[in-house]
Design a protein around this motif. Structure first.
Motif, PDB file in Angstrom:
ATOM      1  N   MET A 150       0.852  -1.181   0.000  1.00  0.00           N
ATOM      2  CA  MET A 150       0.000   0.000   0.000  1.00  0.00           C
ATOM      3  C   MET A 150       0.891   1.235   0.000  1.00  0.00           C
ATOM      4  O   MET A 150       1.779   1.369   0.856  1.00  0.00           O
ATOM      5  N   GLU A 151       0.627   2.160  -0.947  1.00  0.00           N
ATOM      6  CA  GLU A 151       1.505   3.329  -1.071  1.00  0.00           C
ATOM      7  C   GLU A 151       0.727   4.552  -1.526  1.00  0.00           C
ATOM      8  O   GLU A 151      -0.194   4.460  -2.348  1.00  0.00           O
ATOM      9  N   ALA A 152       1.102   5.723  -0.965  1.00  0.00           N
ATOM     10  CA  ALA A 152       0.675   7.050  -1.435  1.00  0.00           C
ATOM     11  C   ALA A 152      -0.802   7.342  -1.184  1.00  0.00           C
ATOM     12  O   ALA A 152      -1.421   8.078  -1.950  1.00  0.00           O
ATOM     13  N   PHE A 153      -1.350   6.827  -0.100  1.00  0.00           N
ATOM     14  CA  PHE A 153      -2.725   7.156   0.251  1.00  0.00           C
ATOM     15  C   PHE A 153      -2.766   8.335   1.219  1.00  0.00           C
ATOM     16  O   PHE A 153      -1.910   8.465   2.093  1.00  0.00           O
ATOM     17  N   THR A 154      -3.781   9.186   1.054  1.00  0.00           N
ATOM     18  CA  THR A 154      -3.858  10.417   1.847  1.00  0.00           C
ATOM     19  C   THR A 154      -4.366  10.182   3.258  1.00  0.00           C
ATOM     20  O   THR A 154      -4.138  11.018   4.136  1.00  0.00           O
ATOM     21  N   ASP A 155      -5.055   9.068   3.511  1.00  0.00           N
ATOM     22  CA  ASP A 155      -5.677   8.847   4.816  1.00  0.00           C
ATOM     23  C   ASP A 155      -5.387   7.431   5.308  1.00  0.00           C
ATOM     24  O   ASP A 155      -6.293   6.627   5.474  1.00  0.00           O
ATOM     25  N   ASN A 156      -4.097   7.150   5.508  1.00  0.00           N
ATOM     26  CA  ASN A 156      -3.616   5.870   6.029  1.00  0.00           C
ATOM     27  C   ASN A 156      -3.488   4.795   4.940  1.00  0.00           C
ATOM     28  O   ASN A 156      -4.389   4.622   4.118  1.00  0.00           O
ATOM     29  N   GLY A 157      -2.362   4.097   4.972  1.00  0.00           N
ATOM     30  CA  GLY A 157      -2.192   2.928   4.118  1.00  0.00           C
ATOM     31  C   GLY A 157      -3.095   1.801   4.573  1.00  0.00           C
ATOM     32  O   GLY A 157      -3.888   1.273   3.810  1.00  0.00           O
ATOM     33  N   VAL A 158      -2.980   1.431   5.847  1.00  0.00           N
ATOM     34  CA  VAL A 158      -3.903   0.505   6.485  1.00  0.00           C
ATOM     35  C   VAL A 158      -4.504   1.223   7.685  1.00  0.00           C
ATOM     36  O   VAL A 158      -3.818   1.497   8.666  1.00  0.00           O
ATOM     37  N   TYR A 159      -5.769   1.558   7.589  1.00  0.00           N
ATOM     38  CA  TYR A 159      -6.495   2.209   8.678  1.00  0.00           C
ATOM     39  C   TYR A 159      -7.209   1.094   9.435  1.00  0.00           C
ATOM     40  O   TYR A 159      -8.370   0.800   9.198  1.00  0.00           O
ATOM     41  N   GLY A 160      -6.482   0.471  10.357  1.00  0.00           N
ATOM     42  CA  GLY A 160      -7.007  -0.707  11.032  1.00  0.00           C
ATOM     43  C   GLY A 160      -7.301  -0.495  12.501  1.00  0.00           C
ATOM     44  O   GLY A 160      -7.472  -1.471  13.235  1.00  0.00           O
ATOM     45  N   SER A 161      -7.389   0.772  12.938  1.00  0.00           N
ATOM     46  CA  SER A 161      -7.534   1.030  14.372  1.00  0.00           C
ATOM     47  C   SER A 161      -8.974   1.182  14.841  1.00  0.00           C
ATOM     48  O   SER A 161      -9.255   1.097  16.037  1.00  0.00           O
ATOM     49  N   ALA A 162      -9.914   1.402  13.925  1.00  0.00           N
ATOM     50  CA  ALA A 162     -11.288   1.709  14.325  1.00  0.00           C
ATOM     51  C   ALA A 162     -11.924   0.649  15.223  1.00  0.00           C
ATOM     52  O   ALA A 162     -12.667   0.992  16.140  1.00  0.00           O
ATOM     53  N   PRO A 163     -11.657  -0.660  15.014  1.00  0.00           N
ATOM     54  CA  PRO A 163     -12.277  -1.644  15.907  1.00  0.00           C
ATOM     55  C   PRO A 163     -11.842  -1.496  17.366  1.00  0.00           C
ATOM     56  O   PRO A 163     -12.544  -1.968  18.268  1.00  0.00           O
ATOM     57  N   GLY A 164     -10.697  -0.870  17.617  1.00  0.00           N
ATOM     58  CA  GLY A 164     -10.216  -0.703  18.990  1.00  0.00           C
ATOM     59  C   GLY A 164     -10.710   0.544  19.677  1.00  0.00           C
ATOM     60  O   GLY A 164     -10.386   0.777  20.846  1.00  0.00           O
ATOM     61  N   GLY A 165     -11.507   1.355  18.988  1.00  0.00           N
ATOM     62  CA  GLY A 165     -12.038   2.574  19.582  1.00  0.00           C
ATOM     63  C   GLY A 165     -13.178   2.296  20.543  1.00  0.00           C
ATOM     64  O   GLY A 165     -13.673   1.169  20.663  1.00  0.00           O
ATOM     65  N   SER A 166     -13.630   3.332  21.205  1.00  0.00           N
ATOM     66  CA  SER A 166     -14.669   3.179  22.227  1.00  0.00           C
ATOM     67  C   SER A 166     -15.963   2.629  21.666  1.00  0.00           C
ATOM     68  O   SER A 166     -16.730   1.978  22.378  1.00  0.00           O
ATOM     69  N   SER A 167     -16.242   2.854  20.383  1.00  0.00           N
ATOM     70  CA  SER A 167     -17.463   2.339  19.759  1.00  0.00           C
ATOM     71  C   SER A 167     -17.200   1.148  18.847  1.00  0.00           C
ATOM     72  O   SER A 167     -18.095   0.710  18.125  1.00  0.00           O
ATOM     73  N   GLY A 168     -15.988   0.611  18.873  1.00  0.00           N
ATOM     74  CA  GLY A 168     -15.635  -0.500  17.995  1.00  0.00           C
ATOM     75  C   GLY A 168     -15.918  -1.847  18.627  1.00  0.00           C
ATOM     76  O   GLY A 168     -16.186  -1.962  19.830  1.00  0.00           O
ATOM     77  N   ASN A 169     -15.803  -2.904  17.791  1.00  0.00           N
ATOM     78  CA  ASN A 169     -16.035  -4.279  18.241  1.00  0.00           C
ATOM     79  C   ASN A 169     -14.753  -5.016  18.596  1.00  0.00           C
ATOM     80  O   ASN A 169     -14.776  -6.219  18.840  1.00  0.00           O
ATOM     81  N   ASN A 170     -13.621  -4.293  18.610  1.00  0.00           N
ATOM     82  CA  ASN A 170     -12.350  -4.826  19.106  1.00  0.00           C
ATOM     83  C   ASN A 170     -11.826  -5.984  18.268  1.00  0.00           C
ATOM     84  O   ASN A 170     -11.120  -6.854  18.764  1.00  0.00           O
ATOM     85  N   GLY A 171     -12.165  -6.008  16.960  1.00  0.00           N
ATOM     86  CA  GLY A 171     -11.695  -7.079  16.089  1.00  0.00           C
ATOM     87  C   GLY A 171     -10.194  -7.034  15.868  1.00  0.00           C
ATOM     88  O   GLY A 171      -9.543  -5.991  15.978  1.00  0.00           O
ATOM     89  N   GLU A 172      -9.639  -8.175  15.532  1.00  0.00           N
ATOM     90  CA  GLU A 172      -8.199  -8.358  15.353  1.00  0.00           C
ATOM     91  C   GLU A 172      -7.787  -8.004  13.925  1.00  0.00           C
ATOM     92  O   GLU A 172      -8.463  -8.365  12.971  1.00  0.00           O
ATOM     93  N   VAL A 173      -6.664  -7.302  13.794  1.00  0.00           N
ATOM     94  CA  VAL A 173      -6.088  -6.957  12.493  1.00  0.00           C
ATOM     95  C   VAL A 173      -4.625  -7.380  12.498  1.00  0.00           C
ATOM     96  O   VAL A 173      -3.857  -6.952  13.368  1.00  0.00           O
ATOM     97  N   ASN A 174      -4.236  -8.199  11.524  1.00  0.00           N
ATOM     98  CA  ASN A 174      -2.855  -8.667  11.413  1.00  0.00           C
ATOM     99  C   ASN A 174      -2.246  -8.181  10.109  1.00  0.00           C
ATOM    100  O   ASN A 174      -2.831  -8.370   9.043  1.00  0.00           O
ATOM    101  N   VAL A 175      -1.081  -7.563  10.207  1.00  0.00           N
ATOM    102  CA  VAL A 175      -0.330  -7.134   9.029  1.00  0.00           C
ATOM    103  C   VAL A 175       0.954  -7.954   9.018  1.00  0.00           C
ATOM    104  O   VAL A 175       1.822  -7.769   9.883  1.00  0.00           O
TER     105      VAL A 175
END
Length: 396
Positions: A218-243
């Motif tokens: 993933m290269e040259a994206f304006t808003d994160n190459g991998v935006y994988g943090s949302a599940p860990g937020g206060s309203s997220g479902n805490n799903g696992e993301v592996n890179v």
């Protein structure tokens, strides 16, 4: 500078996920495909020589192929280079299908995978033939790109597809797996990035299963190459993301951003060398981090592991930064090399229960490690991070 944005958010070989993730091609991929579709690859070889028996025109030794209606080779169906690959996929994609795309370069002007992130597919495989990069879907510059790859009731594997062209619109692949399901993007590349908006891959906050990116680019994206943090937020479902492995280069906000509990970044090559002004324009606010841990609460964003990575930065932004917005979460950074020419702290820590072990930090910039040096190394005698990804991505 923009601090954050919101969208609609030696290498390890002992993967602990399902066994079909172990191979990035060849026999490993074959095993994975069979397991994913519920067919066993196990066989018991007899020590005795088989004696051919009459079977109506063929013997045991030359038994003809048996057509499997759930396996489709698009080349055998008539797909040719230059065709709209999205249209071809749309005709066959469904639960329980394995779709094989022959090596070549194709147009991509039809959304093929999107069934809605709330639904998704069960037991779906879409794979390109050949080596990394042999199958190219070219949507051209300015195409309003958006695909949802979701798993619901079974796993989904997309393997060896390269999307080319600078994306417009929200520009992302949105990934989500329901609880107990897994989405795997293996050898998926999006090297041309996006215009004003867009993530390489965005993982929905509702994600509750497992999303794995294996040997991706993933290269040259304006808003994160991998935006994988949302599940860990206060309203997220805490799903696992592996890179796992892969190349993540010159993406704004963060190259890799994780947050859900038990997430892993293992063996990734993360590079910051170009602020992309020619593509994004001088008015675009730029704050490019290498690896960013952005979420974490009392109950979410725990036991995250970052290991065996090379983080290489020539820019004035944080190579690695742990900054959970709710101050919680936990994890470890270990066996990782960081090269830093900028003034930002090489390894920053602004919240959560984190530690480090065996980090090698070099470069003419700030070589500080806010997590403490521990058994690590700083200076000229340390191992230096490389900007070149390991195979199959390799030097790009």
């Amino acid at each position: 500078m923009v601090d954050d944005t919101e969208a609609d958010e030696s290498r390890s070989t002992g993967l602990t996920r399902r066994s079909w993730l172990a191979g990035a091609g060849g026999g490993g991929l074959l095993f994975g495909t069979l397991a994913l579709l519920g067919r066993s690859s196990d066989s018991k070889a007899s020590e005795d020589t088989l004696t051919p028996k009459p079977t109506g025109g063929f013997s045991v030794e030359d038994e003809p192929d048996v057509d499997d209606p759930n396996v489709v080779h698009l080349g055998e169906e008539g797909m040719k280079e230059g065709d709209d690959a999205g249209a071809w996929l749309s005709d066959y994609i469904d639960d329980g299908m394995e779709i094989i795309v022959p090596a070549g370069t194709y147009d991509y002007s039809t959304r093929a995978f999107t069934r809605g992130h709330g639904s998704g597919y069960a037991d779906l495989v879409v794979r390109g033939e050949g080596e990394f990069g042999d199958v190219v879907f070219d949507h051209g510059d300015g195409y309003t790109f958006s695909e949802v790859i979701a798993a619901n009731g079974g796993d989904v594997l997309v393997d060896n597809i390269t999307w080319r062209g600078v994306a417009d619109g929200n520009g992302n692949i949105t990934a989500r797996a329901h609880d107990g399901d897994e989405v795997t993007l293996r050898r998926v590349a999006r090297p041309d990035g996006s215009n004003d908006n867009g993530e390489g891959v965005f993982v929905r906050p509702e994600h509750a299963g497992v999303v794995t990116l294996e040997d991706c680019w993933m290269e040259a994206f304006t808003d994160n190459g991998v935006y994988g943090s949302a599940p860990g937020g206060s309203s997220g479902n805490n799903g696992e993301v592996n890179v796992i492995g892969g190349l993540y280069r010159n993406n704004n906000i963060a190259n890799i951003r994780v947050g859900g509990s038990n997430s892993t970044v293992d063996g990734a090559t993360v590079v910051l060398t170009d602020q992309q002004r020619e593509q994004w324009g001088s008015s675009r606010s730029v704050n490019m981090r290498g690896i960013w841990v952005r979420e974490g609460t009392d109950g979410k964003g725990h036991d995250i592991t970052i290991k065996n990575c090379d983080v290489y930065s020539e820019l004035p932004y944080a190579p690695i930064e742990v900054n959970p917005r709710d101050g919680g979460g936990s994890g470890v950074i270990e066996d990782t090399r960081v090269y830093n020419e900028g003034d930002a702290t090489a390894v920053g820590h602004l919240g959560g229960d984190w530690e480090s072990d065996n980090l090698h930090i070099t470069g003419d910039g700030d070589t500080s490690n806010d997590l403490g040096d521990g058994t690590g190394c700083r200076g000229l005698t340390c191992e230096k991070a490389t900007p070149v990804a390991v195979e199959p991505v390799g030097e790009q």
